[in-house]
Structure formats: structure tokens, C-alpha cells
Design a protein around this motif. Sequence first.
Motif, PDB file in Angstrom:
ATOM      1  N   ALA A  51       0.823  -1.206   0.000  1.00 39.70           N
ATOM      2  CA  ALA A  51       0.000   0.000   0.000  1.00 39.70           C
ATOM      3  C   ALA A  51       0.860   1.260   0.000  1.00 39.70           C
ATOM      4  N   LEU A  52       1.917   1.262   0.801  1.00 42.66           N
ATOM      5  CA  LEU A  52       2.781   2.447   0.874  1.00 42.66           C
ATOM      6  C   LEU A  52       3.547   2.649  -0.432  1.00 42.66           C
ATOM      7  N   THR A  53       3.972   1.568  -1.063  1.00 40.75           N
ATOM      8  CA  THR A  53       4.698   1.714  -2.326  1.00 40.75           C
ATOM      9  C   THR A  53       3.757   2.177  -3.439  1.00 40.75           C
ATOM     10  N   ARG A  54       2.525   1.731  -3.416  1.00 32.04           N
ATOM     11  CA  ARG A  54       1.539   2.253  -4.372  1.00 32.04           C
ATOM     12  C   ARG A  54       1.335   3.755  -4.154  1.00 32.04           C
ATOM     13  N   SER A  55       1.336   4.143  -2.900  1.00 33.08           N
ATOM     14  CA  SER A  55       1.199   5.562  -2.586  1.00 33.08           C
ATOM     15  C   SER A  55       2.390   6.355  -3.139  1.00 33.08           C
ATOM     16  N   ALA A  56       3.585   5.784  -3.026  1.00 37.81           N
ATOM     17  CA  ALA A  56       4.769   6.439  -3.580  1.00 37.81           C
ATOM     18  C   ALA A  56       4.658   6.579  -5.087  1.00 37.81           C
ATOM     19  N   LEU A  57       4.144   5.551  -5.737  1.00 40.18           N
ATOM     20  CA  LEU A  57       3.961   5.615  -7.190  1.00 40.18           C
ATOM     21  C   LEU A  57       2.978   6.720  -7.563  1.00 40.18           C
ATOM     22  N   ALA A  58       1.927   6.864  -6.763  1.00 37.26           N
ATOM     23  CA  ALA A  58       0.933   7.907  -7.039  1.00 37.26           C
ATOM     24  C   ALA A  58       1.521   9.299  -6.855  1.00 37.26           C
ATOM     25  N   GLU A  59       2.544   9.431  -6.008  1.00 34.99           N
ATOM     26  CA  GLU A  59       3.159  10.738  -5.771  1.00 34.99           C
ATOM     27  C   GLU A  59       4.030  11.186  -6.937  1.00 34.99           C
ATOM     28  N   LEU A  60       4.458  10.252  -7.766  1.00 37.01           N
ATOM     29  CA  LEU A  60       5.322  10.609  -8.886  1.00 37.01           C
ATOM     30  C   LEU A  60       4.571  11.474  -9.893  1.00 37.01           C
ATOM     31  N   GLY A  61       5.184  12.549 -10.318  1.00 40.69           N
ATOM     32  CA  GLY A  61       4.567  13.387 -11.343  1.00 40.69           C
ATOM     33  C   GLY A  61       4.901  12.890 -12.731  1.00 40.69           C
ATOM     34  N   GLN A  62       4.244  13.495 -13.720  1.00 39.48           N
ATOM     35  CA  GLN A  62       4.481  13.092 -15.108  1.00 39.48           C
ATOM     36  C   GLN A  62       5.921  13.351 -15.531  1.00 39.48           C
ATOM     37  N   ASP A  63       6.538  14.390 -14.934  1.00 38.44           N
ATOM     38  CA  ASP A  63       7.892  14.760 -15.341  1.00 38.44           C
ATOM     39  C   ASP A  63       8.945  14.193 -14.391  1.00 38.44           C
ATOM     40  N   ALA A  64       8.590  13.153 -13.620  1.00 37.57           N
ATOM     41  CA  ALA A  64       9.529  12.562 -12.666  1.00 37.57           C
ATOM     42  C   ALA A  64      10.719  11.961 -13.399  1.00 37.57           C
ATOM     43  N   ASP A  65      11.852  12.016 -12.755  1.00 34.00           N
ATOM     44  CA  ASP A  65      13.065  11.420 -13.299  1.00 34.00           C
ATOM     45  C   ASP A  65      12.829   9.947 -13.616  1.00 34.00           C
ATOM     46  N   SER A  66      13.253   9.506 -14.802  1.00 27.24           N
ATOM     47  CA  SER A  66      12.963   8.128 -15.227  1.00 27.24           C
ATOM     48  C   SER A  66      13.631   7.103 -14.319  1.00 27.24           C
ATOM     49  N   GLU A  67      14.820   7.435 -13.800  1.00 22.75           N
ATOM     50  CA  GLU A  67      15.499   6.498 -12.913  1.00 22.75           C
ATOM     51  C   GLU A  67      14.738   6.358 -11.599  1.00 22.75           C
ATOM     52  N   LEU A  68      14.238   7.492 -11.100  1.00 24.49           N
ATOM     53  CA  LEU A  68      13.448   7.454  -9.878  1.00 24.49           C
ATOM     54  C   LEU A  68      12.158   6.668 -10.091  1.00 24.49           C
ATOM     55  N   ALA A  69      11.497   6.916 -11.234  1.00 23.46           N
ATOM     56  CA  ALA A  69      10.253   6.206 -11.533  1.00 23.46           C
ATOM     57  C   ALA A  69      10.487   4.707 -11.637  1.00 23.46           C
TER      58      ALA A  69
END
Length: 574
Positions: A51-69
Motif C-alpha cells: 500500500a505504501l509503495t503504491r502511494s509512492a507511485l501515485a506521488e510521482l509526477g508526469q515529469d519525474a526522473d525516469s530512474e526514480l520512476a
Amino acid sequence: IVSSNRAGAHDGVAHLIAHGHRRIGFIGDLPMTLRGSAAAAHAGRLHRAVALTRSALAELGQDADSELAARVRYTLAGNLLSVDSQTAAFAYSSEALAMIPEDPPSRTWVWAAATHVLAARHVGENETALRVARRALGVAEHLGVTDAQADLLISLAVFDGAGRRGPGGRERLVKARDLARRSGNAPVELRALFNLAMGCYESGALSECVPWLTEGLDRARQAGLLSSTYPLEMRYLRLLVLHVLGRWDECLRAAAADHPEVPQTTGGYTVGPALYVALARGDLGAADRARALLEGPFDWMATLVAGIVLTDAAALRGDPEDAVRWMRSTVTALADEAVPRPGVTVRLAALALSAVADAATGLRLTGDEAGARRWSDTATELVEQARAVATHGEDGTPQGPEGQAWLARAEAEWIRATKGPDAAAWSEAVTAFGYGDVYELARCRVRYAEALVAAGRREEAADEARAVRETADDLGATPLREQVDALVRRGRLSDASGDDDRAGTLTAREQDVLRLLALGRSNRQIGEELFISGKTASVHVSNILAKLSASSRGEAVAIAYREGLITPEPTASG
């Protein structure tokens, strides 16, 4: 048979748990969310970690760094594997690997690849898993990412060639353990130690498991990881080894000592071997405690443990329908796209076949050929499943000594269900369990003794019965002791073994009553034929049921035929 589909699934996040929170972040509350996910995984709260990792994924913006994503996605994939959500895990690991190039080489690509290897394996993409693992191992060595190198070596040790049972696999696992220890990555080190122990167990080297398990649990305690996935698996395996070796009191003490440290939300399955002991000692409440493991979110190992206990409990109380139902439902629940029939299918089939064979034998001996055929057909279906799994295993290779032993028992039960007791088949089962399973060896020896009685080999049967009595007394397995005592009485083995205790044998009058019972006579008809009252005939029938440990007239007749106390009356056709 004993390891779960998720054994290995949590490994892909091992690097993240140890180091990931230091490297991922810089936007919003993402670092805190991922720290919480890692902490939840440490504590064994696997669904919370997802659940927490899904939440982290939802926090990523469209312009998030590809390595971070990519890092967030392979973290989510690893967490999904830990809760047996293989298809979703493969989707996220595929996305992660596609987001970053292999060239130029990077640590992020290596860890994304390591997670993808596990996810691919769990959905049946074995060639993909091996190809990516070999490629990623070379990159990890080039970059000097020692813990990733260790993680990939473990995957190759488990998936490649003879796997962790072979010397090559063990050599890779020891190297991986050493690399992970030098890098300071405790989760990867624990993964290596678990697989070293499992390789010993699967090859039948039970005593060699214990040092690896001791080392692994000590390391987990030092690292504060006792509630994470691999230490929980190691706790179960430690108790299982004690159970198999017949060290039952030690098994119960270890389970009681572990209980306060096992999280309430997960890990309840670790006491499974203690439930096996309780059931074997006559505690039918073990079935209720096993059923409670099925409550809450799906857990692969909890389902496996509950299925074993509930199938065996149904067989022990003589309920073939319930035994088959639990066997089938457990196999269905444990199956997935990659493994349609899990390894434990062999054990579940053998347990259910015990009850099926009892039912078929009883019906056949009382003249219900149609009913006997129905159970014979069920027996054939079950043994075919056992053969398929034991021959090909989950990875396409034959199962080890444990699986082959359960297959031998399944084969012997199938013959008993379709044709009758076969001493040769039960002799093979006894030999197969000689790899070290004390209780299952004794259970097969009871059946072997029954088959020997049916074949007129009473002295040999008496020797087997005497050995089972000793084992049952040593283990405190009261039902097993009662079963062999009933066999000694029914088969009149006391005089064959030199024992003067003949209290359980039938009197001449009881033999006459038993013969008429086999012909379907009522108490009144028995009295008329023997010139005694119906009430006296009823007393004789009650005594026969008690001496044969039978719950009904039909069961008494079936036992009597099976043990040679009476012989079939010839029909008009001969």
C-alpha cells in the motif's frame, strides 16, 4: 513441497530494504513513504508495504526522473511478489526495466533487472529470467555492485541447472552469502542462507539444514529482521526439520518460543509443524487452529499449512469426501499461471488417498461394487496428479526424496483403493520414507503390516507392528499406537510375535457372529441361526465392534475381510 511460491519473491526488494531509502527521493513526501514501505516489509507487514509503495507511485509526477520512476516501480514489483501478486509484479518490473537503458550500465538497471528476474520466473517466463539474470550479473560485476551480484547469483543458483539441490547451486549460494555479508546487505544474505537450508532439505540432508537455519536466524536477530519474509520461512523450516526428525517435544518448545516474535498480521504459518504434531497426537482442535490461518488476506504458506492439516484431519476421522475437498481446494488456491500444480500436491494427494482407499475397500468388501468404483475413479485421478507433479516438479525436474516418498505412498494407497493391499507397494513406500521422516515412515509401516497380514505373512507383520508401537510411544502419537494395537488384535499378531496378550482376539462364538454379519444378517436373524436370543447376539456384535475398533457393522466386516479374519462366501458362479 515445503517452500512457498513466494520463497524468493521478496528478494528483489532486498536491496531497497537495506539501502533504497537513502537513494530515492527529492520530491514531496516520497522518501518518507518509501521508508515506511521498507519498515513495513521489515516488520512482516507485507500488505502495508504494498500500500505504501503504491502511494509512492501515485506521488510521482508526469515529469519525474525516469530512474526514480523505475526504482519506485521495481520496489512495488518486489513488494507485490511478497504477497503473491505475480502478474501485477511482472507488469511493474517490466515497466521499470523499460524505463532505463542497459547502456550505459547503472546500479538502477541492475536492481531493476534483479527484480524482473524474480517476477519473470514467477509467471513462468523462465527463459527470460535466466537470460536477464546472466546479463545483469555481468553488469553487476563490472560496476562492483556486490550485493546485487550476490542477489543475482542466488537467482541463478535456484533457477539454473540442478538448482539449489546440486553442488553447483550450493557453491553459488555460499559465494552469494559471502558477497552479501561483505556488502552489509543483510536481506540478501538471509536469502542466501534460506536457500542453502532449503537445498539441504530438498536433497534429504535434513541434519545439514540446521546449521544454515541457526546462522540465518541469528543473523536476522542481529539485523532486526526476524519478522521479515526469509526469517519467517526459516522459522517454519526449522520446526519442520524437527518434526520430520521425530524431535516433536523440541519442535513444540521452539514454536512456543517463537510465538511472541511472530507478527499477528502475518507469519502465523510458521507454527505449522507444531500443528502437525498436535494432530498426530490426537488433538483434533489442530484442525480448527489450521482453519483460522485462512482468515484475512491470502497467504500462500498459511494456505499450504492449513491444507495439509485439514486434509489429514479429514482422513484420520474417516471422511474421504472432506479429505478430497480440502485437497482440491488447497491445490486450486496455491496454483498460479506459472505453477498450475504446486509441489505440495503430491503430499495432499497421498493424504486424501488414504481416506479414499479406506472407503473403496469398505464398500467393495460389503458388496457395493458401484460405490467402490466411484472411489476407485477418484483414487486414479488423485494419483495421476501426484505422478505429474513428482515427476516434473515446479521447475520441470523430478522432486527430491521427500516428493518421491509421498509419491510412493500415493501409489500404494491407489493400489489399495483399486485392487487391495499390496505388500510390495507398501515396502517401496517404507523404503522411500527411510530418508528421515520418522512419523510418515511409521504410518507406512502400519499399512505394510496390514498388507503382510492379508498375504499371510504374520511373523513379518508382527515385526513391523512392534517397530511402529515403539515409534508411536516415542513420539506420543496416541492415534498411531491405537491403530497398530487394533491391527495386532485383528490380525492375531500377538502369538506370532511371541506376545502372550491375546485379549483382543475374537472368540469362536464371535467368529460365528462375524460370519453372519458379513452375510448381512440382522441381530434377530443371527440369534435364530445360532440358537441364541437377539439380545445376546447384539452383545456379541458390540464386542466385535470394540475388538475390531470399528464404528459400524459394515466397517467391522470390511476390516475382517481385509485382515483375513473371514473369507468371502462363494457365489453361485463360483
